[in-house]
Design a protein around this motif. Sequence first.
Motif, mmCIF file in Angstrom:
data_model
loop_
_atom_site.group_PDB
_atom_site.id
_atom_site.type_symbol
_atom_site.label_atom_id
_atom_site.label_comp_id
_atom_site.label_asym_id
_atom_site.label_seq_id
_atom_site.Cartn_x
_atom_site.Cartn_y
_atom_site.Cartn_z
ATOM 1 N N ILE A 71 0.863 -1.181 0.000
ATOM 2 C CA ILE A 71 0.000 0.000 0.000
ATOM 3 C C ILE A 71 0.899 1.230 0.000
ATOM 4 N N VAL A 72 0.638 2.169 -0.904
ATOM 5 C CA VAL A 72 1.472 3.362 -1.013
ATOM 6 C C VAL A 72 0.620 4.614 -0.794
ATOM 7 N N ILE A 73 1.120 5.506 0.052
ATOM 8 C CA ILE A 73 0.528 6.838 0.206
ATOM 9 C C ILE A 73 1.530 7.824 -0.400
ATOM 10 N N PRO A 74 1.184 8.441 -1.523
ATOM 11 C CA PRO A 74 2.150 9.307 -2.215
ATOM 12 C C PRO A 74 2.217 10.701 -1.615
ATOM 13 N N GLY A 75 2.991 11.552 -2.270
ATOM 14 C CA GLY A 75 3.239 12.892 -1.766
ATOM 15 C C GLY A 75 2.246 13.924 -2.253
ATOM 16 N N GLY A 76 2.365 15.109 -1.711
ATOM 17 C CA GLY A 76 1.493 16.217 -2.059
ATOM 18 C C GLY A 76 1.182 17.053 -0.832
ATOM 19 N N PHE A 77 -0.029 17.571 -0.789
ATOM 20 C CA PHE A 77 -0.433 18.446 0.314
ATOM 21 C C PHE A 77 -1.871 18.105 0.705
ATOM 22 N N SER A 78 -2.060 16.952 1.320
ATOM 23 C CA SER A 78 -3.409 16.501 1.657
ATOM 24 C C SER A 78 -4.128 17.551 2.500
ATOM 25 N N TYR A 79 -5.330 17.884 2.065
ATOM 26 C CA TYR A 79 -6.151 18.895 2.749
ATOM 27 C C TYR A 79 -5.411 20.215 2.925
ATOM 28 N N GLY A 80 -4.519 20.523 2.001
ATOM 29 C CA GLY A 80 -3.799 21.787 2.036
ATOM 30 C C GLY A 80 -2.842 21.927 3.201
ATOM 31 N N ASP A 81 -2.490 20.800 3.845
ATOM 32 C CA ASP A 81 -1.611 20.826 5.024
ATOM 33 C C ASP A 81 -2.188 21.683 6.156
ATOM 34 N N TYR A 82 -3.522 21.844 6.192
ATOM 35 C CA TYR A 82 -4.134 22.594 7.297
ATOM 36 C C TYR A 82 -3.931 21.852 8.618
ATOM 37 N N LEU A 83 -3.938 22.563 9.697
ATOM 38 C CA LEU A 83 -3.640 22.075 11.051
ATOM 39 C C LEU A 83 -2.171 21.717 11.131
ATOM 40 N N ARG A 84 -1.811 20.559 10.616
ATOM 41 C CA ARG A 84 -0.422 20.123 10.451
ATOM 42 C C ARG A 84 -0.388 19.258 9.208
ATOM 43 N N ALA A 85 0.774 19.162 8.588
ATOM 44 C CA ALA A 85 0.887 18.336 7.387
ATOM 45 C C ALA A 85 0.497 16.887 7.702
ATOM 46 N N GLY A 86 -0.523 16.408 7.019
ATOM 47 C CA GLY A 86 -0.964 15.022 7.188
ATOM 48 C C GLY A 86 -1.955 14.788 8.302
ATOM 49 N N ALA A 87 -2.239 15.808 9.109
ATOM 50 C CA ALA A 87 -3.050 15.602 10.312
ATOM 51 C C ALA A 87 -4.498 15.233 10.000
ATOM 52 N N ILE A 88 -5.087 15.866 9.000
ATOM 53 C CA ILE A 88 -6.488 15.571 8.672
ATOM 54 C C ILE A 88 -6.590 14.213 7.980
ATOM 55 N N ALA A 89 -5.724 13.967 7.011
ATOM 56 C CA ALA A 89 -5.748 12.680 6.297
ATOM 57 C C ALA A 89 -5.548 11.511 7.251
ATOM 58 N N ALA A 90 -4.749 11.714 8.293
ATOM 59 C CA ALA A 90 -4.460 10.634 9.243
ATOM 60 C C ALA A 90 -5.704 10.167 9.978
ATOM 61 N N ARG A 91 -6.737 10.993 9.977
ATOM 62 C CA ARG A 91 -7.971 10.659 10.691
ATOM 63 C C ARG A 91 -9.059 10.121 9.773
ATOM 64 N N SER A 92 -8.693 9.841 8.548
ATOM 65 C CA SER A 92 -9.629 9.235 7.602
ATOM 66 C C SER A 92 -9.892 7.782 7.983
ATOM 67 N N PRO A 93 -11.130 7.282 7.811
ATOM 68 C CA PRO A 93 -11.409 5.862 8.053
ATOM 69 C C PRO A 93 -10.499 4.932 7.252
ATOM 70 N N MET A 94 -10.024 5.409 6.085
ATOM 71 C CA MET A 94 -9.114 4.588 5.293
ATOM 72 C C MET A 94 -7.854 4.241 6.070
ATOM 73 N N MET A 95 -7.419 5.139 6.952
ATOM 74 C CA MET A 95 -6.217 4.869 7.708
ATOM 75 C C MET A 95 -6.424 3.741 8.714
ATOM 76 N N ASP A 96 -7.643 3.549 9.182
ATOM 77 C CA ASP A 96 -7.921 2.410 10.056
ATOM 78 C C ASP A 96 -7.737 1.107 9.293
ATOM 79 N N ILE A 97 -8.151 1.111 8.028
ATOM 80 C CA ILE A 97 -7.972 -0.073 7.183
ATOM 81 C C ILE A 97 -6.487 -0.322 6.937
ATOM 82 N N ILE A 98 -5.758 0.745 6.631
ATOM 83 C CA ILE A 98 -4.317 0.611 6.391
ATOM 84 C C ILE A 98 -3.608 0.128 7.651
ATOM 85 N N ARG A 99 -4.003 0.658 8.800
ATOM 86 C CA ARG A 99 -3.405 0.234 10.067
ATOM 87 C C ARG A 99 -3.641 -1.261 10.303
ATOM 88 N N ASP A 100 -4.841 -1.722 10.018
ATOM 89 C CA ASP A 100 -5.160 -3.139 10.184
ATOM 90 C C ASP A 100 -4.330 -4.007 9.249
#
Length: 219
Positions: free
Chosen positions: A45-74
């Motif tokens: 599984i690959v998570i590529p580069g860029g600026f998810s959600y415009g890097d608001y809050l902190r870089a990666g902070a919003i994307a990290a809370r996506s339900p998809m990340m629970d699947i990736i963690r599992d």
Amino acid sequence: MKSAVVVFPGLNRERDMVTALEKIGGTPPAVVWHKDTDLPDVDLIVIPGGFSYGDYLRAGAIAARSPMMDIIRDRAEKGVKVLGVCNGFQILTEAGLLPGVLMRNASLKFVCREVKLKIANADTAFTGRYSDGQVIRCPVAHHDGNYFAETDTLKSIEDNGQVVFRYAEGSNPNGSLNDIAGITNAKGNVLGMMPHPENLIEPEHGGEDGRALFAGLLN
């Protein structure tokens, strides 16, 4: 090897990653939108580069809370390999799949240039085609690549051989502690790195130093 590239709003390197995986592996990866409810059965599984959600809050902070990340963690807990590049690295740390954090570059400026990387651990699934101490070229493009970890955490990842890439020959572009450019989790199946190996895989890019990472994984 079956692979999947996960796309979040604001990422901009997914096409580069898809091209690298297809050119080297011969099979196009599945492209999965972050709101999908499942991932196909894949080995990588690959998570590529860029600026998810415009890097608001902190870089990666919003994307990290996506339900998809629970699947990736599992999947990661079950041994599936996970690669996060640049913003993908930031997302993996924010999601707790990797230790430490990525802070603003010490210069407080966006950095886009080529750096030298030293292979700090060639005994991983990601670096088996390299050799310990080998120095390669790789491009970077980030504003928040300054790796930091608390003293105990830093000692632990160093002692466990989890540091895989270091900036070499004075090329540290962001002020990262111990020149850290890429680390794995304790199990060794999750790798986060700030440089972009997918952008140096063929002569048309000016070199092939990034190719071995993908070739080793896909074979």
